[in-house]
Motif scaffolding. Structure first.
Motif, PDB file in Angstrom:
ATOM      1  N   THR A   7       0.817  -1.218   0.000  1.00  0.00           N
ATOM      2  CA  THR A   7       0.000   0.000   0.000  1.00  0.00           C
ATOM      3  C   THR A   7       0.850   1.268   0.000  1.00  0.00           C
ATOM      4  OG1 THR A   7      -0.155  -0.094   2.428  1.00  0.00           O
ATOM      5  CG2 THR A   7      -1.937  -1.122   1.164  1.00  0.00           C
ATOM      6  N   ASN A   8       2.162   1.145   0.172  1.00  0.00           N
ATOM      7  CA  ASN A   8       3.061   2.312   0.113  1.00  0.00           C
ATOM      8  C   ASN A   8       3.466   2.572  -1.334  1.00  0.00           C
ATOM      9  OD1 ASN A   8       3.030   2.790   2.818  1.00  0.00           O
ATOM     10  ND2 ASN A   8       5.026   1.922   3.253  1.00  0.00           N
ATOM     11  N   THR A   9       2.484   2.851  -2.185  1.00  0.00           N
ATOM     12  CA  THR A   9       2.746   2.907  -3.617  1.00  0.00           C
ATOM     13  C   THR A   9       3.605   4.095  -4.050  1.00  0.00           C
ATOM     14  OG1 THR A   9       0.633   4.080  -3.927  1.00  0.00           O
ATOM     15  CG2 THR A   9       0.633   1.674  -4.177  1.00  0.00           C
ATOM     16  N   ASP A  10       3.819   5.065  -3.154  1.00  0.00           N
ATOM     17  CA  ASP A  10       4.623   6.237  -3.519  1.00  0.00           C
ATOM     18  C   ASP A  10       6.055   6.141  -3.024  1.00  0.00           C
ATOM     19  OD1 ASP A  10       3.831   6.368  -0.880  1.00  0.00           O
ATOM     20  OD2 ASP A  10       3.640   8.549  -0.860  1.00  0.00           O
ATOM     21  N   VAL A  11       6.438   4.977  -2.476  1.00  0.00           N
ATOM     22  CA  VAL A  11       7.785   4.798  -1.918  1.00  0.00           C
ATOM     23  C   VAL A  11       8.456   3.611  -2.597  1.00  0.00           C
ATOM     24  CG1 VAL A  11       9.132   4.353   0.176  1.00  0.00           C
ATOM     25  CG2 VAL A  11       7.034   5.714   0.309  1.00  0.00           C
ATOM     26  N   LYS A  12       9.741   3.777  -2.980  1.00  0.00           N
ATOM     27  CA  LYS A  12      10.484   2.649  -3.559  1.00  0.00           C
ATOM     28  C   LYS A  12      10.502   1.487  -2.574  1.00  0.00           C
ATOM     29  CE  LYS A  12      13.674   4.741  -6.873  1.00  0.00           C
ATOM     30  NZ  LYS A  12      15.097   4.900  -7.246  1.00  0.00           N
ATOM     31  N   PRO A  13      10.077   0.307  -2.998  1.00  0.00           N
ATOM     32  CA  PRO A  13       9.951  -0.799  -2.044  1.00  0.00           C
ATOM     33  C   PRO A  13      11.269  -1.401  -1.577  1.00  0.00           C
ATOM     34  CG  PRO A  13       9.309  -1.489  -4.244  1.00  0.00           C
ATOM     35  CD  PRO A  13       9.496  -0.018  -4.309  1.00  0.00           C
ATOM     36  N   ILE A  14      12.327  -1.331  -2.406  1.00  0.00           N
ATOM     37  CA  ILE A  14      13.565  -2.022  -2.057  1.00  0.00           C
ATOM     38  C   ILE A  14      14.749  -1.059  -2.073  1.00  0.00           C
ATOM     39  CG2 ILE A  14      15.246  -3.740  -2.880  1.00  0.00           C
ATOM     40  CD1 ILE A  14      12.956  -4.994  -1.463  1.00  0.00           C
ATOM     41  N   ASN A  15      15.563  -1.119  -1.012  1.00  0.00           N
ATOM     42  CA  ASN A  15      16.796  -0.335  -0.956  1.00  0.00           C
ATOM     43  C   ASN A  15      17.901  -1.059  -1.739  1.00  0.00           C
ATOM     44  OD1 ASN A  15      15.615   1.592   0.804  1.00  0.00           O
ATOM     45  ND2 ASN A  15      16.007   0.246   2.550  1.00  0.00           N
ATOM     46  N   ASP A  16      18.786  -0.287  -2.342  1.00  0.00           N
ATOM     47  CA  ASP A  16      19.856  -0.843  -3.171  1.00  0.00           C
ATOM     48  C   ASP A  16      20.971  -1.397  -2.280  1.00  0.00           C
ATOM     49  OD1 ASP A  16      21.712  -1.518  -5.051  1.00  0.00           O
ATOM     50  OD2 ASP A  16      21.823   0.462  -5.990  1.00  0.00           O
ATOM     51  N   PHE A  17      21.153  -2.725  -2.328  1.00  0.00           N
ATOM     52  CA  PHE A  17      22.173  -3.386  -1.500  1.00  0.00           C
ATOM     53  C   PHE A  17      23.578  -2.955  -1.892  1.00  0.00           C
ATOM     54  CE2 PHE A  17      24.963  -7.094  -0.648  1.00  0.00           C
ATOM     55  CZ  PHE A  17      24.758  -7.238   0.723  1.00  0.00           C
ATOM     56  N   THR A  18      23.768  -2.627  -3.166  1.00  0.00           N
ATOM     57  CA  THR A  18      25.113  -2.295  -3.653  1.00  0.00           C
ATOM     58  C   THR A  18      25.436  -0.802  -3.560  1.00  0.00           C
ATOM     59  OG1 THR A  18      24.292  -2.040  -5.934  1.00  0.00           O
ATOM     60  CG2 THR A  18      25.024  -4.234  -5.264  1.00  0.00           C
TER      61      THR A  18
END
Length: 347
Positions: free
Chosen positions: A136-147
């Protein structure tokens, strides 16, 4: 004795013209739309029935339009899941090759890094400004960049390694890590980072809760998915381990453990992704079936409304022609009357 004047006749004709012009507007509307201009006046007690039909028709059309957006989101989700499955299969192939000692550790690590980058890119896909895998957080990037530099997930991973072994992955002492020690590290230190609070804290900004959409007047269904699904977590865990550990100074036995555990994780991840694809496909079918039913209902409502409000096109066109002719005649007579005066009569 009744008095007659040109002014009185002119005023009477002007009033008649106004009435006929109003009737012409009404007749023109009925001729162009094929429906009565004033529903209440034409239907009387049946007006409530027409209004109810129109209200239900509008509601159905709104849901059908909304289902168009839902369908686009589900279709894009299926495409992204297919891409994720393809990336996982390529990664599994690389791991299988590594387990047979036909691939260098650096190539295996490169495959892990590529997979984690693909996973991040796919999970951060957006359609119409909404992220597909954010719950439901459609305005937020769901995954942080591990690299990415300063990544909290990478920082937590490296910190867990140091806390467990007492040295970094590139320390010469890493060459003494046994397979059993690596297996214990993966089970007790790495796995918790990819589930529950560890996943939500460092990796994911998505919610477990899915978007629930009304796809019919009396039917709702979840119409989104989340990056917090177990299959995605397992794929991320395998890719992160391989990308971080395969080119370090740890022993080959420990690396073999990383490869074997990652191979199992990716296999389970593929199963989990396939399950999400299946569930998404079921929802797509439900939306399609709901649209088919509502389209049939829309046709029925439109027919009922037309039965109530329809006018005879030929009759409406005839009334327009007659009223136009009467108005033109009235204007001509009015113009003649306005030319009459006592002066003209006396002269």
């Amino acid at each position: 004795m009744t008095s007659v004047s040109s002014a009185a006749i002119s005023n009477a004709m002007r009033s008649q013209q106004m009435r006929m012009q109003a009737e012409l507007v009404k007749a023109t509307k009925e001729s162009s739309t094929g429906r009565v201009a004033d529903v209440g006046l034409a239907l009387g007690g049946r007006t409530t029935q027409a209004v109810t039909f129109q209200r239900d028709l509008d509601r159905l059309n709104v849901i059908i339009d909304s289902n168009g957006l839902v369908g686009a989101r589900l279709s894009s989700t299926q495409t992204s899941l297919g891409q994720l499955s393809t990336a996982a299969q390529a990664f599994l192939k690389a791991l299988t090759t590594a387990s047979s000692s036909d691939s260098s550790n650096s190539l295996t690590q490169s495959s892990g890094k590529a997979t984690i980058q693909q996973l991040t890119s796919i999970l951060n896909t957006s359609v119409n400004g909404e992220y597909l895998f954010a719950g439901t957080n459609t305005d937020v990037k769901p995954i942080n960049d591990f690299t990415a530099a300063g990544s909290p997930a990478k920082t937590a991973f490296d910190a867990a390694f140091v806390a467990n072994f007492g040295f970094t992955q590139d320390d010469p002492l890493a060459a003494d890590i046994t397979a059993a020690q690596m297996d214990d590290f993966i089970t007790n230190d790495v796995a918790p980072q990819f589930t529950g609070a560890g996943w939500q804290g460092n990796w994911s900004n998505a919610t477990d809760q899915q978007i629930v959409s009304r796809i019919a007047l009396n039917e709702t269904t979840p119409t989104s998915t989340s990056a917090n699904s177990i299959g995605i977590q397992k794929l991320a865990m395998a890719a992160a381990m391989v990308g971080s550990l395969m080119s370090s100074n740890i022993s080959q036995a420990a690396k073999n453990t990383v490869v074997s555990r990652s191979t199992l994780l990716v296999g389970e991840a593929l199963s989990g992704i396939g399950q999400i694809q299946s569930e998404t496909g079921i929802v797509q079918k439900r939306v399609s079936d709901a649209n088919d039913r509502m389209t049939t209902q829309v046709d029925l409502f439109e027919r009922h409304i037309l039965d109530l409000e329809a006018v005879d096109p030929a009759e409406a066109a005839t009334r327009v022609a007659d009223l136009t002719q009467h108005i033109e005649t009235s204007f001509a007579l009015t113009a003649r009357l306005q030319q009459l005066s006592l002066l003209n009569y006396l002269t």
